[in-house]
Motif scaffolding. Structure first.
Motif, short mmCIF file in Angstrom:
data_model
loop_
_atom_site.label_atom_id
_atom_site.label_comp_id
_atom_site.label_asym_id
_atom_site.label_seq_id
_atom_site.Cartn_x
_atom_site.Cartn_y
_atom_site.Cartn_z
N UNK A 56 -3.92 9.15 -17.77
CA UNK A 56 -4.24 7.73 -17.88
C UNK A 56 -4.29 7.28 -19.34
N UNK A 57 -4.88 8.10 -20.21
CA UNK A 57 -4.97 7.74 -21.61
C UNK A 57 -3.61 7.69 -22.29
N UNK A 58 -2.73 8.61 -21.95
CA UNK A 58 -1.40 8.63 -22.56
C UNK A 58 -0.60 7.41 -22.16
N UNK B 122 -9.98 16.74 -13.73
CA UNK B 122 -10.45 15.53 -14.40
C UNK B 122 -9.84 15.41 -15.80
N UNK B 123 -9.76 16.55 -16.52
CA UNK B 123 -9.17 16.51 -17.85
C UNK B 123 -7.71 16.05 -17.82
N UNK B 124 -6.94 16.57 -16.89
CA UNK B 124 -5.53 16.18 -16.79
C UNK B 124 -5.39 14.73 -16.36
N UNK B 125 -6.26 14.29 -15.45
CA UNK B 125 -6.19 12.89 -15.01
C UNK B 125 -6.53 11.94 -16.15
N UNK B 126 -7.56 12.28 -16.94
CA UNK B 126 -7.94 11.44 -18.08
C UNK B 126 -6.81 11.41 -19.11
N UNK B 127 -6.19 12.57 -19.35
CA UNK B 127 -5.10 12.62 -20.33
C UNK B 127 -3.92 11.78 -19.85
N UNK C 13 -10.14 12.95 -26.63
CA UNK C 13 -11.32 13.75 -26.94
C UNK C 13 -12.02 14.19 -25.65
N UNK C 14 -12.10 13.31 -24.68
CA UNK C 14 -12.69 13.67 -23.40
C UNK C 14 -11.87 14.75 -22.71
N UNK C 15 -10.55 14.69 -22.85
CA UNK C 15 -9.70 15.74 -22.28
C UNK C 15 -9.98 17.08 -22.93
#
Length: 213
Positions: free
Chosen positions: A159-161, A152-157, A103-105
């Motif tokens: 790490x989350x994945x 930031x969006x790609x980094x969060x995705x 969701x943050x991504x």
């Protein structure tokens, strides 16, 4: 001394002219030659920034809208996963539940698209604006902010994945939508740097920060 009544009250050391009353005309005043002002070429930085910005914005839109962030092969066909849909064998449906990191991504990628569009619009307005330096600088900062949001969006995705899939991540692979996102980050960041360079190299007086001063 010459006798009174003569034309010359002194003796000419090198001889006098034959017609003493006809004095030579004074030389014309020195007028400096007008050198035409050559306009500064600023098309390279600004043009490069607009090209990179438009390309990066298109890739950001494709990255955010498509559903090929993750992909794997299954007995029923190819399964793919995006920010909004999950697809299996060509049939797509909205994601039933989305983890908080994804969701943050979503939020970061949407903000990145909006910010990149605003930066590109400011870059296009540089040509028609009187305060070119100010607008080019603001466009560069806005585009750099858009690139940072996408990063930031790609980094969060990522790490989350890796955290959510756990051992199953060995069967999944990052696909072309995810890769396009990283290319878009590079293009958007380059567009911001191009605009900042154009603002720094623009010496024209009408581009000063104080308009009408």
């Amino acid at each position: 001394m010459s006798p009174p009544g003569t034309l010359y009250p002194w003796r000419c050391p090198h001889g006098c002219p034959q017609h003493p009353r006809e004095m030579p005309p004074p030389p014309p005043p020195h007028v400096p030659a007008l050198v035409p002002r050559v306009p500064q070429r600023r098309g390279m930085p600004t043009g490069g920034g607009l090209l990179c910005g438009a390309s990066g914005l298109a890739l950001l839109l494709a990255t955010t809208a498509t559903h090929f962030w993750l992909q794997r092969r299954t007995p029923g066909g190819t399964a793919s996963l995006g920010l909004w849909h999950v697809c299996l064998g060509g049939h797509c449906q909205p994601q039933p539940g989305t983890p908080a990191l994804w969701e943050a991504t979503r939020v970061l990628m949407v903000l990145s698209v909006v910010t990149a569009a605003a930066g590109l619009a400011l870059g296009l307005s540089v040509v028609a604006s009187a305060a070119r330096r100010v607008r080019a600088r603001v466009a560069g900062i806005t585009l750099l902010l858009a690139g940072l949001l996408a990063l930031l969006g790609l980094a969060v995705y990522t790490a989350g994945t890796l955290s959510l899939l756990g051992p199953a991540r060995a069967t999944w692979r990052f696909s072309w939508s995810y890769i396009l996102g990283w290319v878009a980050v590079v293009l958007i960041g380059s567009a911001g740097l191009f605009h900042l360079c154009a603002a720094a190299k623009d010496p024209s007086p009408e581009s000063s920060e104080v308009v009408g001063a």
